[in-house]
Design an enzyme around this catalytic site. Structure first.
Site, PDB file in Angstrom:
ATOM      1  N   LYS A 182     -46.229  46.447 -56.727  1.00 55.94           N
ATOM      2  CA  LYS A 182     -45.206  47.192 -56.959  1.00 55.94           C
ATOM      3  C   LYS A 182     -43.654  46.613 -57.087  1.00 55.94           C
ATOM      4  O   LYS A 182     -42.817  47.171 -57.462  1.00 55.94           O
ATOM      5  CB  LYS A 182     -45.078  48.056 -55.450  1.00 55.94           C
ATOM      6  CG  LYS A 182     -46.090  48.623 -54.926  1.00 55.94           C
ATOM      7  CD  LYS A 182     -45.841  49.196 -53.314  1.00 55.94           C
ATOM      8  CE  LYS A 182     -47.238  48.970 -52.680  1.00 55.94           C
ATOM      9  NZ  LYS A 182     -47.063  49.057 -51.357  1.00 55.94           N
ATOM     10  N   GLY A 183     -43.783  45.224 -57.142  1.00 60.74           N
ATOM     11  CA  GLY A 183     -42.550  44.332 -57.103  1.00 60.74           C
ATOM     12  C   GLY A 183     -41.840  44.731 -58.392  1.00 60.74           C
ATOM     13  O   GLY A 183     -40.545  44.444 -58.576  1.00 60.74           O
ATOM     14  N   ASP A 204     -44.516  32.484 -59.738  1.00 61.80           N
ATOM     15  CA  ASP A 204     -44.586  31.512 -58.453  1.00 61.80           C
ATOM     16  C   ASP A 204     -45.354  30.416 -58.866  1.00 61.80           C
ATOM     17  O   ASP A 204     -45.423  29.764 -59.758  1.00 61.80           O
ATOM     18  CB  ASP A 204     -44.768  32.136 -57.424  1.00 61.80           C
ATOM     19  CG  ASP A 204     -44.471  31.345 -56.302  1.00 61.80           C
ATOM     20  OD1 ASP A 204     -43.713  30.445 -56.218  1.00 61.80           O
ATOM     21  OD2 ASP A 204     -45.216  31.581 -55.225  1.00 61.80           O
ATOM     22  N   LYS A 218     -39.761  30.899 -60.501  1.00 57.74           N
ATOM     23  CA  LYS A 218     -39.713  29.576 -59.844  1.00 57.74           C
ATOM     24  C   LYS A 218     -40.368  28.685 -60.537  1.00 57.74           C
ATOM     25  O   LYS A 218     -41.586  28.429 -60.127  1.00 57.74           O
ATOM     26  CB  LYS A 218     -40.198  29.855 -58.447  1.00 57.74           C
ATOM     27  CG  LYS A 218     -39.413  31.029 -57.607  1.00 57.74           C
ATOM     28  CD  LYS A 218     -40.253  30.944 -56.091  1.00 57.74           C
ATOM     29  CE  LYS A 218     -39.469  32.075 -55.211  1.00 57.74           C
ATOM     30  NZ  LYS A 218     -40.448  32.389 -54.016  1.00 57.74           N
ATOM     31  N   ASP A 225     -40.276  42.558 -52.242  1.00 52.33           N
ATOM     32  CA  ASP A 225     -40.240  42.856 -50.825  1.00 52.33           C
ATOM     33  C   ASP A 225     -40.420  41.651 -49.863  1.00 52.33           C
ATOM     34  O   ASP A 225     -40.877  40.357 -50.390  1.00 52.33           O
ATOM     35  CB  ASP A 225     -41.366  43.827 -50.561  1.00 52.33           C
ATOM     36  CG  ASP A 225     -42.667  43.052 -50.649  1.00 52.33           C
ATOM     37  OD1 ASP A 225     -43.156  42.295 -51.718  1.00 52.33           O
ATOM     38  OD2 ASP A 225     -43.551  43.268 -49.785  1.00 52.33           O
TER      39      ASP A 225
HETATM   40  P1  IMP Z   1     -47.870  33.742 -58.154  1.00 49.08           P
HETATM   41  O1  IMP Z   1     -49.365  34.569 -58.281  1.00 49.08           O
HETATM   42  O2  IMP Z   1     -48.289  32.733 -57.027  1.00 49.08           O
HETATM   43  O3  IMP Z   1     -47.376  33.373 -59.404  1.00 49.08           O
HETATM   44  O4  IMP Z   1     -47.112  34.881 -57.144  1.00 49.08           O
HETATM   45  C1  IMP Z   1     -46.527  36.075 -58.028  1.00 49.08           C
HETATM   46  C2  IMP Z   1     -46.245  37.003 -56.778  1.00 49.08           C
HETATM   47  O5  IMP Z   1     -46.065  36.558 -55.433  1.00 49.08           O
HETATM   48  C3  IMP Z   1     -45.138  37.882 -56.901  1.00 49.08           C
HETATM   49  O6  IMP Z   1     -45.739  39.181 -57.846  1.00 49.08           O
HETATM   50  C4  IMP Z   1     -44.618  38.613 -55.835  1.00 49.08           C
HETATM   51  O7  IMP Z   1     -45.519  39.530 -55.321  1.00 49.08           O
HETATM   52  C5  IMP Z   1     -45.031  37.219 -54.962  1.00 49.08           C
HETATM   53  N1  IMP Z   1     -43.611  36.449 -54.790  1.00 49.08           N
HETATM   54  C6  IMP Z   1     -43.537  35.275 -54.935  1.00 49.08           C
HETATM   55  N2  IMP Z   1     -42.279  34.526 -54.471  1.00 49.08           N
HETATM   56  C7  IMP Z   1     -41.743  35.801 -54.233  1.00 49.08           C
HETATM   57  C8  IMP Z   1     -40.385  35.999 -53.452  1.00 49.08           C
HETATM   58  O8  IMP Z   1     -39.446  35.212 -53.291  1.00 49.08           O
HETATM   59  N3  IMP Z   1     -40.155  37.165 -53.137  1.00 49.08           N
HETATM   60  C9  IMP Z   1     -41.069  38.188 -53.044  1.00 49.08           C
HETATM   61  N4  IMP Z   1     -42.309  38.200 -53.515  1.00 49.08           N
HETATM   62  C10 IMP Z   1     -42.531  36.809 -54.065  1.00 49.08           C
HETATM   63 MG    MG Z   2     -45.958  41.119 -56.445  1.00 47.33          MG
END
Ligand code: IMP
Ligand code: MG
Length: 179
Positions: A42-43, A102, A130, A158
């Protein structure tokens, strides 16, 4: 500012200006195409609607909800699809619209999945990056803001399903998630 925020990182005005700029750059690449913009629920919803409203190319809309099995950074290497798109991506030019990259787990897996399904091209557009956190070999093609390793909320993002409706992006107070 919301009481649970440490400080505001990006104001609504900063976000609006940058989203517009990135959308126009992306738009220029799709003038003679008919891309499918996939919003990752949903982000990304707030970013998604602001982003696609700036496009002039004949874009189609679809949505997907995904999560990684388990939690934390040690993933099982498998993406769980909670809600799939309705469209067939075979031969399509896809634009993935995501809130934040992330570790890169989500986007690395999602891109591979869409290519496996026959997408002609997959472009990744993110609101936040990030960079220092990357563990998977994937980078956004377009990103609005590079940020430090802080947990951020608002503008769709969120913490425990809260704060998505804040109009700005703020840093969540550490004491609220480090107990
Ligand atoms: P990845 O799969 O590790 O790249 O993470 C991506 C997902 O982690 C994003 O779609 C977010 O839902 C969540 N996420 C990572 N960092 C944050 C943050 O600082 N705030 C909120 N959600 C985050
Ligand atoms: Mg997300």
């Amino acid at each position: 500012m919301h009481n649970d925020c440490e400080r505001i990182m990006l104001t609504p005005e900063q976000i609006r200006a940058r989203v517009k700029e990135v959308a126009h750059e992306v738009d220029a690449r799709y003038q003679d195409k008919r891309p499918l913009a996939i919003g990752i629920l949903k982000g990304s919803v707030i970013f998604y609607v602001d982003f696609i409203r700036e496009l002039t190319c004949p874009v189609e809309l679809d949505f997907m909800a995904v999560s990684s099995y388990g939690s934390g950074t040690v993933s099982s290497g498998k993406l769980r699809i909670k809600k799939d798109i309705d469209s067939d991506v075979a031969g399509r030019d896809v634009i993935i619209v995501e809130d934040i990259i992330d570790s890169g787990f989500t986007l690395a897996n999602l891109k591979a999945l869409l290519l496996e399904r026959g997408a002609r091209s997959v472009l990744i557009v993110t609101l936040l990056n990030k960079e220092g956190r990357r563990e998977y070999d994937v980078e956004p093609d377009y990103n609005c803001f590079d940020i430090e390793n802080e947990f951020v909320i608002g503008y769709g993002l969120d913490y425990d399903e809260r704060y998505r409706n804040l109009p700005y992006i703020g840093i969540l107070k550490r004491e609220l998630y480090e107990k």
